[in-house]
Design a protein around this motif. Sequence first.
Motif, mmCIF file in Angstrom:
data_model
loop_
_atom_site.group_PDB
_atom_site.id
_atom_site.type_symbol
_atom_site.label_atom_id
_atom_site.label_comp_id
_atom_site.label_asym_id
_atom_site.label_seq_id
_atom_site.Cartn_x
_atom_site.Cartn_y
_atom_site.Cartn_z
ATOM 1 N N GLY A 303 39.559 32.318 42.194
ATOM 2 C CA GLY A 303 39.761 33.714 42.541
ATOM 3 C C GLY A 303 40.948 33.930 43.456
ATOM 4 N N ILE A 304 41.367 35.186 43.590
ATOM 5 C CA ILE A 304 42.529 35.545 44.392
ATOM 6 C C ILE A 304 42.423 35.004 45.814
ATOM 7 C CG2 ILE A 304 41.442 37.794 44.839
ATOM 8 C CD1 ILE A 304 44.229 38.943 45.321
ATOM 9 N N GLY A 305 43.515 34.429 46.288
ATOM 10 C CA GLY A 305 43.566 33.942 47.657
ATOM 11 C C GLY A 305 43.134 32.512 47.845
ATOM 12 N N THR A 306 42.573 31.903 46.809
ATOM 13 C CA THR A 306 42.133 30.510 46.909
ATOM 14 C C THR A 306 43.344 29.575 46.918
ATOM 15 O OG1 THR A 306 40.111 31.038 45.687
ATOM 16 C CG2 THR A 306 40.715 28.711 45.858
ATOM 17 N N VAL A 307 43.372 28.646 47.859
ATOM 18 C CA VAL A 307 44.450 27.668 47.910
ATOM 19 C C VAL A 307 44.209 26.616 46.834
ATOM 20 C CG1 VAL A 307 45.595 25.888 49.278
ATOM 21 C CG2 VAL A 307 44.848 28.013 50.372
ATOM 22 N N ASP A 308 45.166 26.498 45.909
ATOM 23 C CA ASP A 308 45.103 25.462 44.881
ATOM 24 C C ASP A 308 45.603 24.151 45.482
ATOM 25 O OD1 ASP A 308 45.033 24.696 41.842
ATOM 26 O OD2 ASP A 308 46.997 24.033 42.564
ATOM 27 N N GLU A 309 44.762 23.127 45.443
ATOM 28 C CA GLU A 309 45.099 21.866 46.123
ATOM 29 C C GLU A 309 46.364 21.221 45.559
ATOM 30 O OE1 GLU A 309 43.002 17.607 47.379
ATOM 31 O OE2 GLU A 309 41.860 19.126 46.274
ATOM 32 N N THR A 310 46.550 21.293 44.246
ATOM 33 C CA THR A 310 47.741 20.696 43.642
ATOM 34 C C THR A 310 49.011 21.400 44.116
ATOM 35 O OG1 THR A 310 46.507 20.025 41.669
ATOM 36 C CG2 THR A 310 48.908 20.159 41.472
ATOM 37 N N ALA A 311 48.987 22.730 44.113
ATOM 38 C CA ALA A 311 50.150 23.492 44.572
ATOM 39 C C ALA A 311 50.410 23.254 46.055
ATOM 40 C CB ALA A 311 49.935 24.986 44.304
ATOM 41 N N TRP A 312 49.346 23.131 46.835
ATOM 42 C CA TRP A 312 49.495 22.863 48.267
ATOM 43 C C TRP A 312 50.150 21.491 48.481
ATOM 44 C CZ3 TRP A 312 48.632 25.603 52.748
ATOM 45 C CH2 TRP A 312 48.658 24.873 53.938
ATOM 46 N N LYS A 313 49.654 20.477 47.768
ATOM 47 C CA LYS A 313 50.210 19.132 47.928
ATOM 48 C C LYS A 313 51.682 19.088 47.527
ATOM 49 C CE LYS A 313 45.961 16.399 47.468
ATOM 50 N NZ LYS A 313 45.208 15.405 46.644
ATOM 51 N N GLN A 314 52.051 19.815 46.463
ATOM 52 C CA GLN A 314 53.454 19.849 46.044
ATOM 53 C C GLN A 314 54.315 20.495 47.124
ATOM 54 O OE1 GLN A 314 54.661 20.684 41.924
ATOM 55 N NE2 GLN A 314 55.855 22.416 42.688
ATOM 56 N N ALA A 348 34.784 36.134 50.960
ATOM 57 C CA ALA A 348 35.350 37.450 50.653
ATOM 58 C C ALA A 348 35.350 37.706 49.152
ATOM 59 C CB ALA A 348 36.773 37.546 51.209
ATOM 60 N N ILE A 349 35.677 36.679 48.371
ATOM 61 C CA ILE A 349 35.655 36.815 46.909
ATOM 62 C C ILE A 349 34.249 37.170 46.441
ATOM 63 C CG2 ILE A 349 35.796 35.476 44.764
ATOM 64 C CD1 ILE A 349 38.205 33.996 46.038
ATOM 65 N N GLY A 350 33.255 36.499 47.016
ATOM 66 C CA GLY A 350 31.879 36.784 46.638
ATOM 67 C C GLY A 350 31.486 38.217 46.940
ATOM 68 N N GLN A 351 31.907 38.720 48.097
ATOM 69 C CA GLN A 351 31.568 40.089 48.471
ATOM 70 C C GLN A 351 32.320 41.102 47.606
ATOM 71 O OE1 GLN A 351 31.672 40.906 52.681
ATOM 72 N NE2 GLN A 351 30.736 38.944 53.211
ATOM 73 N N ALA A 352 33.591 40.822 47.328
ATOM 74 C CA ALA A 352 34.367 41.732 46.485
ATOM 75 C C ALA A 352 33.819 41.759 45.068
ATOM 76 C CB ALA A 352 35.839 41.310 46.480
ATOM 77 N N GLU A 353 33.452 40.592 44.578
ATOM 78 C CA GLU A 353 32.904 40.490 43.224
ATOM 79 C C GLU A 353 31.576 41.252 43.126
ATOM 80 O OE1 GLU A 353 33.143 36.987 39.873
ATOM 81 O OE2 GLU A 353 32.534 36.438 41.916
ATOM 82 N N ALA A 354 30.761 41.143 44.169
ATOM 83 C CA ALA A 354 29.483 41.854 44.199
ATOM 84 C C ALA A 354 29.696 43.367 44.195
ATOM 85 C CB ALA A 354 28.689 41.437 45.430
ATOM 86 N N ALA A 355 30.859 43.802 44.690
ATOM 87 C CA ALA A 355 31.190 45.227 44.718
ATOM 88 C C ALA A 355 31.853 45.684 43.421
ATOM 89 C CB ALA A 355 32.101 45.525 45.904
ATOM 90 N N GLY A 356 31.935 44.777 42.449
ATOM 91 C CA GLY A 356 32.487 45.144 41.148
ATOM 92 C C GLY A 356 33.969 44.930 40.978
ATOM 93 N N VAL A 357 34.597 44.198 41.901
ATOM 94 C CA VAL A 357 36.039 43.955 41.829
ATOM 95 C C VAL A 357 36.324 42.747 40.935
ATOM 96 C CG1 VAL A 357 38.117 43.394 43.158
ATOM 97 C CG2 VAL A 357 36.369 44.901 44.142
ATOM 98 N N ASP A 358 37.316 42.883 40.065
ATOM 99 C CA ASP A 358 37.775 41.770 39.237
ATOM 100 C C ASP A 358 38.643 40.872 40.111
ATOM 101 O OD1 ASP A 358 38.936 39.992 37.472
ATOM 102 O OD2 ASP A 358 39.940 41.525 36.248
ATOM 103 N N VAL A 359 38.124 39.739 40.541
ATOM 104 C CA VAL A 359 38.811 38.875 41.496
ATOM 105 C C VAL A 359 39.680 37.825 40.831
ATOM 106 C CG1 VAL A 359 37.019 39.215 43.232
ATOM 107 C CG2 VAL A 359 36.855 37.279 41.639
ATOM 108 N N ASP A 360 39.638 37.752 39.502
ATOM 109 C CA ASP A 360 40.418 36.758 38.764
ATOM 110 C C ASP A 360 41.646 37.359 38.083
ATOM 111 O OD1 ASP A 360 38.616 34.552 39.286
ATOM 112 O OD2 ASP A 360 37.249 35.516 37.890
ATOM 113 N N GLY A 361 41.500 38.578 37.570
ATOM 114 C CA GLY A 361 42.621 39.222 36.896
ATOM 115 C C GLY A 361 43.067 38.487 35.654
ATOM 116 N N SER A 362 42.140 37.834 34.978
ATOM 117 C CA SER A 362 42.508 37.034 33.803
ATOM 118 C C SER A 362 43.045 37.903 32.668
ATOM 119 C CB SER A 362 41.305 36.218 33.325
ATOM 120 O OG SER A 362 40.199 37.058 33.035
#
Length: 376
Positions: A303-314, A348-362
């Motif tokens: 979900g939005i705002g999550t740090v991707d470990e691969t991108a962080w390591k790069q 925060a993603i869990g709370q936003a998702e529970a409020a009906g927000v699309d947190v992935d934007g796929s």
Amino acid sequence: MKLSRIVLASVLALTACGTADTATTPAPGASGALTPIKLQLQWFYQAQFAGYIAAVDQGFYQEQGLDVTLLEGGVDIVPQTVLAQGKADYAIAWVPKALASREQGAGITDVGQIFARSGTYQVAWKDSGITKAADLKGKKVGNWGFGNEFELFAGMTKAGVDPGKDVTLVQQQFDMQALLKKEIDAAQAMSYNEYAQLLEAKNPATGKLYTADDFAIIDWKTEGSSMLQDAVWANTAKLNDPAYQQQTVKFLTATIKGWAFCRDNPEKCRDLVVAKGSKLGRSHQLWQMNEVSKLVWPAAAGGIGTVDETAWKQTVEISQTTRNQTGDTVLTRAPEGLAYTNDYIRQAIGQAEAAGVDVDGSGFQPATVTLTEGGA
């Protein structure tokens, strides 16, 4: 290690940043009062920060019991320094620059990696034959410096081009005039800002605006040297305070709603940014809103705002190993302590998702934006 001037400025400005105020933060919304929050942006008002502007305008922060004031950035403002000095509660900054400040003692933590990918380009004229990093050898290469150059330097190094010997480096202004006047062969540009400036310029030979067909883009994501950029940074010491932890989750929840709103309402957010006082025009801001959304959506796994470990390591690897023209690196060692955490953004993603927000934007589909002369 000699850091860029902007990082040096942040280092010199830090005063006991590792011992930032740890006083108990009032619980958001306690006694019905809104908790005042200051968010330091890293540049002037523009659609790069539309999600935060929308979260204020649409009342998303207020819903969480927060009264958020946005602090406009500028040339001489280093967001992570403002945060470390206790003059802001959160700040927006690129990861490499913030990590450099952390190495010098700034007590800050990435709690929300809003931009999942880099928007940095190197742009050349189509007829130059420059299409990849290796083609920059022997050319006049523009870059802004100030810590913005390491994706370029990493890309050249990876391609076997020595930034200190094989190219002529030119200090570039924050515009595209040097490329338009053909004073340099390739220019640094953000996909959402300076690149659009080229497409807003008139071709004197035709009297019409330039088009994408006139230029060639080196995208550092394709070259494998991209680094993480806009993130929400929090005060590390204050994250030991349960009230600040709760406040951070609330702040991030509203921020998620702001960015989702702008994804789904780009023209409305364009108008909010223009009304905020941006010096850039309406078509330019709509372009910027569209391009910035590409950097956020679809979100990283989780979900939005999550740090991707691969991108962080790069990002960290490039920061430690890539040398600029003077032989300096961004970091001398791997980040220590709590450099980032996904704990609060996941809540925060869990709370936003529970409020009906699309947190992935796929399902996000970027629009086609028509620019006008000068971005008006």
